[in-house]
Motif scaffolding. Structure first.
Motif, short mmCIF file in Angstrom:
data_model
loop_
_atom_site.label_atom_id
_atom_site.label_comp_id
_atom_site.label_asym_id
_atom_site.label_seq_id
_atom_site.Cartn_x
_atom_site.Cartn_y
_atom_site.Cartn_z
N ARG A 9 0.83 -1.20 0.00
CA ARG A 9 0.00 0.00 0.00
C ARG A 9 0.87 1.25 0.00
NH1 ARG A 9 -1.81 3.31 4.06
NH2 ARG A 9 -1.01 1.90 5.66
N HIS A 10 1.93 1.25 0.79
CA HIS A 10 2.79 2.43 0.85
C HIS A 10 3.49 2.68 -0.49
CE1 HIS A 10 2.19 3.29 5.05
NE2 HIS A 10 2.51 2.05 5.39
N GLU A 11 3.85 1.60 -1.17
CA GLU A 11 4.47 1.75 -2.49
C GLU A 11 3.48 2.35 -3.48
OE1 GLU A 11 7.77 -1.88 -2.55
OE2 GLU A 11 5.68 -2.28 -3.11
N ARG A 12 2.24 1.90 -3.44
CA ARG A 12 1.23 2.45 -4.35
C ARG A 12 0.95 3.91 -4.03
NH1 ARG A 12 -1.36 -2.39 -2.99
NH2 ARG A 12 -2.91 -1.22 -1.76
N GLU A 13 0.86 4.23 -2.75
CA GLU A 13 0.61 5.62 -2.35
C GLU A 13 1.76 6.53 -2.79
OE1 GLU A 13 -2.06 4.71 1.66
OE2 GLU A 13 0.03 5.36 1.84
N TRP A 14 2.98 6.05 -2.61
CA TRP A 14 4.14 6.84 -3.01
C TRP A 14 4.13 7.09 -4.51
CZ3 TRP A 14 7.44 10.34 -2.78
CH2 TRP A 14 8.66 10.34 -3.49
N GLU A 15 3.81 6.08 -5.30
CA GLU A 15 3.77 6.24 -6.74
C GLU A 15 2.68 7.23 -7.16
OE1 GLU A 15 3.40 2.45 -8.60
OE2 GLU A 15 5.45 1.82 -8.09
N GLU A 16 1.55 7.22 -6.46
CA GLU A 16 0.47 8.14 -6.80
C GLU A 16 0.88 9.59 -6.59
OE1 GLU A 16 -3.48 5.39 -5.79
OE2 GLU A 16 -2.77 6.91 -4.36
N ARG A 18 3.89 10.80 -6.10
CA ARG A 18 5.08 11.13 -6.88
C ARG A 18 4.70 11.46 -8.32
NH1 ARG A 18 9.11 9.19 -10.20
NH2 ARG A 18 11.24 9.83 -9.65
N SER A 19 3.75 10.71 -8.88
CA SER A 19 3.30 10.97 -10.24
C SER A 19 2.64 12.33 -10.34
CB SER A 19 2.33 9.87 -10.69
OG SER A 19 1.82 10.14 -11.97
N THR A 20 1.87 12.71 -9.32
CA THR A 20 1.23 14.02 -9.30
C THR A 20 2.28 15.13 -9.27
OG1 THR A 20 -0.76 13.20 -8.21
CG2 THR A 20 -0.26 15.55 -7.95
N ASP A 24 3.14 18.09 -12.13
CA ASP A 24 3.21 19.52 -11.83
C ASP A 24 4.55 20.11 -12.25
OD1 ASP A 24 0.72 19.14 -10.82
OD2 ASP A 24 1.20 19.67 -8.75
N LEU A 25 5.61 19.33 -12.07
CA LEU A 25 6.94 19.77 -12.54
C LEU A 25 6.95 19.95 -14.04
CD1 LEU A 25 9.57 17.68 -10.52
CD2 LEU A 25 9.61 20.16 -10.85
N VAL A 26 6.42 18.97 -14.75
CA VAL A 26 6.39 19.03 -16.21
C VAL A 26 5.57 20.24 -16.67
CG1 VAL A 26 5.54 17.88 -18.28
CG2 VAL A 26 6.78 16.58 -16.56
N ALA A 27 4.44 20.49 -15.99
CA ALA A 27 3.58 21.61 -16.37
C ALA A 27 4.31 22.94 -16.25
CB ALA A 27 2.32 21.62 -15.52
N LEU A 28 5.05 23.13 -15.15
CA LEU A 28 5.80 24.38 -15.00
C LEU A 28 6.92 24.46 -16.03
CD1 LEU A 28 6.42 27.02 -13.58
CD2 LEU A 28 7.80 25.75 -11.92
N HIS A 71 9.89 9.66 0.08
CA HIS A 71 8.63 9.49 0.79
C HIS A 71 7.71 10.67 0.48
CE1 HIS A 71 10.69 6.35 3.09
NE2 HIS A 71 11.66 7.21 3.30
N PRO A 72 6.39 10.50 0.67
CA PRO A 72 5.47 11.60 0.39
C PRO A 72 5.82 12.90 1.09
CG PRO A 72 4.23 9.58 0.65
CD PRO A 72 5.66 9.25 1.01
#
Length: 244
Positions: A9-16, A18-20, A24-28, A71-72
């Protein structure tokens, strides 16, 4: 120990989250690149170039922090730095267009990628009470005309939801955008009375199930530095604290 090929679960949460942050980095970065040619044109003021350089530097710093994050909670400085870059870009564009530079205000609550807010508008989340929130010019117009704002959507277990309705692992990253305004507790303050009451469309029991048990938003204390934000409405976010 998870089965081979299965994420915890922590791996999935981190990927979520991190992807967000990566989106946001790409958008800027895309926004900065869109002004590359304009900055080379004759007659561009030194002020606009300086602000553009500040945006570029913020993007580079945010990228470096992002690359080191594990980590988040490590992503809070990423969003805080992206907010600085967004403001610098809005300032540079205003100067280039011959407009007054934007006021130093919190980012648009509905989507921090919209840049600095221009005013506070009355808004109520589903099943929540109205409260003033900072909005960009476009979202302010939409709300005042009776339409829904263009909210930031994030992925939670493969489903999209508004970022302010996301589980606790998004807390540090989302809060980073607002850290420089009114203390670390600004974002919890904007949401107070919605998630703590009937919930953001889930109901009290659903909020407890969704957010689970844990610590407070941030580093194992109050949201922010402890003295300037307070707990998220007294600590608990619908049955558990909003944090790790």
């Amino acid at each position: 120990m998870p089965f081979f090929g299965h994420k915890t679960r922590h791996e999935r949460e981190w990927e979520e989250v991190r992807s967000t942050a990566q989106d946001d980095l790409v958008a800027l970065g895309d926004d900065i690149r869109s002004l590359d040619i304009d900055m080379e044109m004759p007659g561009v003021s030194a002020d606009a170039k300086q602000r553009y350089d500040q945006a570029l530097q913020a993007y580079q710093r945010a990228s470096e922090i992002f690359d080191k994050a594990k980590h988040p909670e490590d992503l809070a400085p990423v969003s805080e730095t992206l907010e600085e870059g967004r403001y610098a870009m809005a300032y540079a564009k205003a100067v280039m267009d011959g407009r007054l530079p934007p006021e130093r205000r919190p980012p648009c609550f509905f989507d921090p990628r919209h840049g600095p807010s221009t005013e506070d508008v009355q808004w109520a989340p589903p099943n929540g009470a109205p409260r003033p929130v900072p909005a960009c010019a476009a979202d302010a117009v939409r709300i005042n005309d009776g339409f829904e704002p263009h909210g930031r959507q994030v992925s939670v277990d493969g489903r999209l939801t508004d970022y302010w309705n996301a589980p606790r692992h998004y807390g540090p990253y989302a809060g980073g955008y607002f850290k420089g305004f009114g203390g670390g507790g600004m974002l919890p303050g904007l949401l107070l009375g919605s998630a703590l009451g009937a919930g953001l469309g889930f109901g009290a029991a659903g909020i407890g199930d969704l957010f689970g048990d844990g610590g407070d938003w941030g580093d194992g204390g109050d949201f922010g530095d402890g003295d300037d934000g307070g707990d998220f409405g007294g600590g608990d976010f619908g049955g558990g604290d909003f944090g790790d």
